[in-house]
Design a protein around this motif. Structure first.
Motif, PDB file in Angstrom:
ATOM      1  N   SER A 120     -15.172  -0.248  13.944  1.00 49.44           N
ATOM      2  CA  SER A 120     -16.010   0.665  13.167  1.00 49.44           C
ATOM      3  C   SER A 120     -17.193   1.165  13.980  1.00 49.44           C
ATOM      4  CB  SER A 120     -16.515  -0.033  11.901  1.00 49.44           C
ATOM      5  OG  SER A 120     -17.432  -1.069  12.217  1.00 49.44           O
ATOM      6  N   ALA A 121     -17.607   0.408  14.998  1.00 51.25           N
ATOM      7  CA  ALA A 121     -18.747   0.810  15.825  1.00 51.25           C
ATOM      8  C   ALA A 121     -18.389   1.880  16.836  1.00 51.25           C
ATOM      9  CB  ALA A 121     -19.320  -0.409  16.550  1.00 51.25           C
ATOM     10  N   VAL A 122     -17.106   2.034  17.156  1.00 49.70           N
ATOM     11  CA  VAL A 122     -16.728   2.917  18.264  1.00 49.70           C
ATOM     12  C   VAL A 122     -15.631   3.910  17.888  1.00 49.70           C
ATOM     13  CG1 VAL A 122     -17.455   1.339  20.094  1.00 49.70           C
ATOM     14  CG2 VAL A 122     -15.145   1.130  19.133  1.00 49.70           C
ATOM     15  N   THR A 123     -15.398   4.107  16.597  1.00 52.24           N
ATOM     16  CA  THR A 123     -14.384   5.080  16.177  1.00 52.24           C
ATOM     17  C   THR A 123     -14.893   5.892  14.990  1.00 52.24           C
ATOM     18  OG1 THR A 123     -13.301   3.552  14.626  1.00 52.24           O
ATOM     19  CG2 THR A 123     -12.465   3.589  16.902  1.00 52.24           C
ATOM     20  N   ASP A 124     -14.329   7.076  14.846  1.00 55.08           N
ATOM     21  CA  ASP A 124     -14.609   7.917  13.682  1.00 55.08           C
ATOM     22  C   ASP A 124     -13.641   7.641  12.548  1.00 55.08           C
ATOM     23  OD1 ASP A 124     -16.890   9.378  13.887  1.00 55.08           O
ATOM     24  OD2 ASP A 124     -15.929  11.287  14.345  1.00 55.08           O
ATOM     25  N   TYR A 125     -12.515   7.008  12.862  1.00 59.38           N
ATOM     26  CA  TYR A 125     -11.498   6.729  11.857  1.00 59.38           C
ATOM     27  C   TYR A 125     -10.748   5.489  12.296  1.00 59.38           C
ATOM     28  CZ  TYR A 125      -7.332   7.429   8.904  1.00 59.38           C
ATOM     29  OH  TYR A 125      -6.313   7.284   8.000  1.00 59.38           O
ATOM     30  N   SER A 126     -10.650   4.498  11.413  1.00 58.81           N
ATOM     31  CA  SER A 126      -9.928   3.267  11.724  1.00 58.81           C
ATOM     32  C   SER A 126      -9.190   2.824  10.473  1.00 58.81           C
ATOM     33  CB  SER A 126     -10.892   2.168  12.188  1.00 58.81           C
ATOM     34  OG  SER A 126     -10.195   0.990  12.544  1.00 58.81           O
ATOM     35  N   ALA A 127      -7.870   2.636  10.585  1.00 69.20           N
ATOM     36  CA  ALA A 127      -7.057   2.351   9.405  1.00 69.20           C
ATOM     37  C   ALA A 127      -6.070   1.232   9.689  1.00 69.20           C
ATOM     38  CB  ALA A 127      -6.311   3.604   8.969  1.00 69.20           C
ATOM     39  N   TYR A 128      -5.814   0.446   8.655  1.00 67.35           N
ATOM     40  CA  TYR A 128      -4.778  -0.594   8.697  1.00 67.35           C
ATOM     41  C   TYR A 128      -3.462   0.006   8.215  1.00 67.35           C
ATOM     42  CZ  TYR A 128      -2.082  -4.618   6.943  1.00 67.35           C
ATOM     43  OH  TYR A 128      -1.096  -5.527   6.662  1.00 67.35           O
ATOM     44  N   VAL A 129      -2.408  -0.177   9.000  1.00 67.35           N
ATOM     45  CA  VAL A 129      -1.090   0.350   8.660  1.00 67.35           C
ATOM     46  C   VAL A 129      -0.160  -0.835   8.437  1.00 67.35           C
ATOM     47  CG1 VAL A 129       0.808   1.850   9.362  1.00 67.35           C
ATOM     48  CG2 VAL A 129      -1.535   2.375  10.089  1.00 67.35           C
ATOM     49  N   ALA A 130       0.287  -1.014   7.182  1.00 67.71           N
ATOM     50  CA  ALA A 130       1.082  -2.193   6.827  1.00 67.71           C
ATOM     51  C   ALA A 130       2.577  -1.957   6.947  1.00 67.71           C
ATOM     52  CB  ALA A 130       0.748  -2.629   5.404  1.00 67.71           C
ATOM     53  N   ARG A 131       3.024  -0.698   6.750  1.00 65.24           N
ATOM     54  CA  ARG A 131       4.451  -0.400   6.705  1.00 65.24           C
ATOM     55  C   ARG A 131       4.729   0.892   7.462  1.00 65.24           C
ATOM     56  NH1 ARG A 131       6.463   0.947   1.732  1.00 65.24           N
ATOM     57  NH2 ARG A 131       4.507   2.025   1.275  1.00 65.24           N
ATOM     58  N   PRO A 132       5.955   1.070   7.960  1.00 69.28           N
ATOM     59  CA  PRO A 132       6.254   2.303   8.695  1.00 69.28           C
ATOM     60  C   PRO A 132       6.087   3.555   7.844  1.00 69.28           C
ATOM     61  CG  PRO A 132       8.264   1.046   8.271  1.00 69.28           C
ATOM     62  CD  PRO A 132       7.118   0.158   7.933  1.00 69.28           C
ATOM     63  N   LEU A 158      -1.837  -1.908  13.407  1.00 68.04           N
ATOM     64  CA  LEU A 158      -0.488  -2.060  12.874  1.00 68.04           C
ATOM     65  C   LEU A 158      -0.188  -3.515  12.555  1.00 68.04           C
ATOM     66  CD1 LEU A 158       1.524   0.267  15.308  1.00 68.04           C
ATOM     67  CD2 LEU A 158       0.006   0.897  13.418  1.00 68.04           C
ATOM     68  N   GLN A 159       0.470  -3.734  11.429  1.00 61.84           N
ATOM     69  CA  GLN A 159       0.776  -5.110  11.017  1.00 61.84           C
ATOM     70  C   GLN A 159       1.715  -5.790  12.006  1.00 61.84           C
ATOM     71  OE1 GLN A 159       0.953  -7.387   7.128  1.00 61.84           O
ATOM     72  NE2 GLN A 159       2.750  -6.054   6.994  1.00 61.84           N
ATOM     73  N   GLY A 160       1.385  -7.056  12.321  1.00 68.07           N
ATOM     74  CA  GLY A 160       2.127  -7.828  13.314  1.00 68.07           C
ATOM     75  C   GLY A 160       1.347  -7.873  14.611  1.00 68.07           C
ATOM     76  N   ILE A 161       1.344  -9.022  15.278  1.00 68.01           N
ATOM     77  CA  ILE A 161       0.485  -9.145  16.454  1.00 68.01           C
ATOM     78  C   ILE A 161       0.809  -8.104  17.517  1.00 68.01           C
ATOM     79  CG2 ILE A 161       0.016 -11.604  16.090  1.00 68.01           C
ATOM     80  CD1 ILE A 161       2.040 -12.203  18.321  1.00 68.01           C
ATOM     81  N   ASP A 162       2.071  -7.652  17.553  1.00 70.45           N
ATOM     82  CA  ASP A 162       2.457  -6.578  18.468  1.00 70.45           C
ATOM     83  C   ASP A 162       2.751  -5.286  17.719  1.00 70.45           C
ATOM     84  OD1 ASP A 162       4.776  -7.345  17.207  1.00 70.45           O
ATOM     85  OD2 ASP A 162       6.037  -7.221  19.003  1.00 70.45           O
ATOM     86  N   GLY A 163       2.336  -5.220  16.451  1.00 71.11           N
ATOM     87  CA  GLY A 163       2.653  -4.057  15.626  1.00 71.11           C
ATOM     88  C   GLY A 163       4.065  -4.048  15.099  1.00 71.11           C
ATOM     89  N   GLY A 164       4.765  -5.191  15.247  1.00 70.37           N
ATOM     90  CA  GLY A 164       6.184  -5.247  14.892  1.00 70.37           C
ATOM     91  C   GLY A 164       6.477  -4.995  13.433  1.00 70.37           C
ATOM     92  N   GLY A 165       5.516  -5.287  12.549  1.00 70.75           N
ATOM     93  CA  GLY A 165       5.732  -5.030  11.131  1.00 70.75           C
ATOM     94  C   GLY A 165       5.846  -3.553  10.810  1.00 70.75           C
ATOM     95  N   VAL A 166       5.466  -2.708  11.756  1.00 71.74           N
ATOM     96  CA  VAL A 166       5.559  -1.258  11.585  1.00 71.74           C
ATOM     97  C   VAL A 166       6.588  -0.663  12.539  1.00 71.74           C
ATOM     98  CG1 VAL A 166       4.286   0.932  11.748  1.00 71.74           C
ATOM     99  CG2 VAL A 166       3.178  -1.086  10.764  1.00 71.74           C
ATOM    100  N   VAL A 167       6.505  -0.987  13.817  1.00 72.33           N
ATOM    101  CA  VAL A 167       7.340  -0.292  14.809  1.00 72.33           C
ATOM    102  C   VAL A 167       8.781  -0.791  14.829  1.00 72.33           C
ATOM    103  CG1 VAL A 167       5.355   0.259  16.277  1.00 72.33           C
ATOM    104  CG2 VAL A 167       6.657  -1.837  16.695  1.00 72.33           C
ATOM    105  N   VAL A 169      10.542  -1.793  12.150  1.00 68.85           N
ATOM    106  CA  VAL A 169      11.156  -1.656  10.832  1.00 68.85           C
ATOM    107  C   VAL A 169      11.673  -0.234  10.656  1.00 68.85           C
ATOM    108  CG1 VAL A 169      10.783  -1.830   8.343  1.00 68.85           C
ATOM    109  CG2 VAL A 169       9.637  -3.418   9.899  1.00 68.85           C
ATOM    110  N   GLU A 170      12.917  -0.139  10.119  1.00 68.71           N
ATOM    111  CA  GLU A 170      13.529   1.171   9.889  1.00 68.71           C
ATOM    112  C   GLU A 170      13.270   1.633   8.467  1.00 68.71           C
ATOM    113  OE1 GLU A 170      18.027   2.088   9.694  1.00 68.71           O
ATOM    114  OE2 GLU A 170      17.501   2.306  11.833  1.00 68.71           O
ATOM    115  N   ALA A 171      13.047   2.932   8.318  1.00 66.30           N
ATOM    116  CA  ALA A 171      12.808   3.517   7.001  1.00 66.30           C
ATOM    117  C   ALA A 171      13.097   5.011   7.081  1.00 66.30           C
ATOM    118  CB  ALA A 171      11.368   3.267   6.562  1.00 66.30           C
ATOM    119  N   GLU A 172      13.056   5.668   5.928  1.00 71.03           N
ATOM    120  CA  GLU A 172      13.188   7.118   5.903  1.00 71.03           C
ATOM    121  C   GLU A 172      11.827   7.719   6.259  1.00 71.03           C
ATOM    122  OE1 GLU A 172      14.713   8.305   2.130  1.00 71.03           O
ATOM    123  OE2 GLU A 172      16.734   7.559   2.569  1.00 71.03           O
ATOM    124  N   LEU A 173      11.761   8.289   7.447  1.00 75.74           N
ATOM    125  CA  LEU A 173      10.475   8.722   7.995  1.00 75.74           C
ATOM    126  C   LEU A 173      10.570  10.160   8.485  1.00 75.74           C
ATOM    127  CD1 LEU A 173       9.701   5.538  10.144  1.00 75.74           C
ATOM    128  CD2 LEU A 173       8.895   6.031   7.832  1.00 75.74           C
TER     129      LEU A 173
END
Length: 557
Positions: A120-132, A158-167, A169-173
């Motif tokens: 929050s100190a060094v960005t204009d926008y910061s978001a948590y992404v739980a799902r793809p 991104l969720q998961g220590i390597d973002g694996g909870g997002v990257v 996972v397959e979905a309609e995107l």
């Protein structure tokens, strides 16, 4: 919508925004990195998260477009620390990190700390992404926020220590690219005509007006318009470090660099002006020598794309909210040419000439060890006409800002905005953004030590930069302060700023670079010629005088 993994969505999206390189510290989103390889995006694996952020910062500034850096959960806070420079330099860097699974939060998960506060100190926008399914929306907003208004870093966790909870996972995107936000600036609003007319009226009435150009001129690509306005109105121009390349150093209206990294004459000229026109400048502490230059009562006009910046540090007589290039073009179309202010211009030119006359003692010195001022003279004379000069902070910023002139319109300059050691990895990011241009990093021995391991990255990835080390085996900028505390030179005081003398050319060779050693001014030209012709990264170890210390910035009173 097609089915795909979050990793493919991420790769396709950043590719669509024109990102050609990703700078990262593993282990982060390997599925996305694989998809990026298929798209031809170059993957630059670094030896530290801060170095990845610094590379992305310089890449973004040189390309005037968004950049991408990534790190896993345990390295996220290190990446945030690296974004400090991108934040301070108004650089559109998109950072992606992994985050411990939500079910593990607030349970003392291994290696996990809260990411929200650091980013929050060094960005204009910061978001948590739980799902793809959430990724496309947040990616688009990250690019919009990074490039709009005052450019700034943004962040997705991104969720998961390597973002694996997002990257993984397959979905309609759906991949959505908003091309308007793929370069700076996405919008070019023009200040309203009433404000322009008021500003021009004030400029016409002033006896001693001065333009101070800031980094907004660079990000708006408004060099030609700045020169044209200064010439049409016969107004001298001072430049912040972030606008150093925006006005010709040899122009009769050129004042040079004011502030704390400055020429005394520039500060004197700023304090003598009766009207200051700040263009794309935050009027921050470095440019104003901690708000002492100019005096607080001076009349000020300020042009900025971000209305929050107008009048932040100095009360304004007129404010212009708009893109720098578009607004300067409208001013040029509106105003008639002004008669030269002969007495003011003569006084300004006399101050500049007097400073150069005084500086020439060291600037043209043949003394050995070499003075850093003489090193700057040789670099000014030998830099290629299309070179990108990348400067570290501290003395490197002072020397390149005040003594190293850019003598060709095709040359560029970017500088560190805070963190010593930024220069080496930043030069690599600059080279990735402009692979066909020569890139020279100016740093000191104190600076290169921070991220010297990235020489291996440069060799491995074929990033052929040239690094000049102002090697005085010290942090000599700290000497006077340390010795003042000790009451003079002692063994104890020396321990706080002196290093052992090291052969950086030999170190560079051990990484697979070309290493060159220079001891005399006459050797610099041939060393640079050899360096820019090499097909690998180069380090030039320049032995300089330990007593080559920049004078304190001039201040009124």
């Amino acid at each position: 919508m097609p089915r795909m993994t979050g990793g493919k969505l991420l790769a396709d999206t950043v590719h669509g925004y024109g990102v050609t390189h990703v700078f990262f510290m593993p282990y982060i989103a390997p599925r996305a990195l694989m998809e990026m390889e298929y798209l031809g995006i170059k993957r630059v694996q670094t030896h530290g998260e801060k170095a990845a952020a610094y590379m992305a910062d310089a890449y973004a500034r040189v390309k005037r477009a968004p950049a991408l850096c990534m790190a896993q959960s345990v390295g996220a806070v290190n990446l945030a620390a690296g974004l400090q420079d991108a934040w301070l330099s108004c650089s559109p860097v998109v950072a992606i990190t992994g985050r411990e699974w939500q079910g593990h939060q607030l349970r003392h998960a291994y290696q996990e700390v809260d990411h929200m506060a650091p980013f929050s100190a060094v960005t204009d926008y910061s978001a948590y992404v739980a799902r793809p399914e959430e990724l496309s929306h947040h990616l688009r907003q990250a690019f919009r926020a990074a490039t709009s208004g005052t450019p700034r870093p943004t962040h997705l966790d991104l969720q998961g220590i390597d973002g694996g909870g997002v990257v993984n996972v397959e979905a309609e995107l759906e991949v959505v690219i908003e091309e308007q936000f793929a370069a700076l600036p996405p919008f070019r609003p023009v200040a309203d005509q009433e404000s322009i007319d008021e500003a021009l009226k004030l400029l016409a009435a002033a006896e001693r007006p001065l333009i101070v150009a800031g980094g907004g001129v660079t990000s708006s690509d408004a060099r030609s318009e700045l020169i044209a306005l200064a010439e049409k109105l016969s107004i001298p121009v001072a430049t912040a470090l972030n606008a150093k390349a925006m006005f010709p150093a040899d122009h009769p209206l050129a004042v040079g660099l004011p502030g704390s990294y400055s020429r005394a004459s520039s500060n004197q000229i700023v304090c003598e002006a009766d009207l200051l026109f700040y263009i794309g400048s935050h009027t921050g502490g470095q440019l104003t020598n901690n708000y002492t230059i100019p005096p607080p009562c001076v009349a000020v006009i300020q042009l900025d794309i971000n209305p929050e910046e107008i009048g932040r540090n100095y009360a304004i007589s007129a404010g212009l909210q708009g893109d720098v290039r578009a607004t300067l073009r409208q001013m040029l179309a509106t105003v008639e040419a002004a008669a030269p202010r002969e007495s003011w211009l003569a006084w300004v030119q006399d101050r500049v000439a007097a400073w150069w006359q005084e500086a020439d003692e060291h600037y043209s010195s043949d003394s050995l060890p070499m003075r850093p001022e003489r090193l700057c003279k040789e670099l000014s004379e030998n830099l290629p006409a299309d070179a990108i000069l990348v400067s570290d902070t501290g003395h490197s910023g002072v020397w390149t800002g005040t003594m190293l002139d850019l003598r060709h319109p095709g040359q560029s300059f970017i500088r560190c905005s805070g963190s010593l050691g930024w220069g080496l990895p930043a030069a690599m990011g600059a080279k990735c953004a402009a692979p066909d241009r020569p890139v020279l990093c100016f740093t000191g021995d104190g600076g290169i030590w921070y991220h010297i391991a990235e020489l291996e990255t440069a060799v491995r990835c074929g990033i052929n930069t040239v690094t000049v080390v102002n090697n005085n085996h010290s942090l000599n900028q700290e000497r006077d302060g340390v010795e003042a505390i000790y009451g003079g030179t002692t063994t104890g005081s020396d321990e706080l700023w002196l290093f052992d003398d090291v052969d950086f050319a030999a170190i560079a060779k051990s990484f697979g670079c070309l290493g060159l050693t220079v001891s005399e001014p006459s050797e610099i030209g041939s060393a640079l010629e050899r360096a820019f012709a090499a097909d690998r990264p180069v380090v030039i170890d320049v032995k300089t005088a330990v007593d080559g210390i920049a004078p304190r910035a001039w201040a009124p009173g």
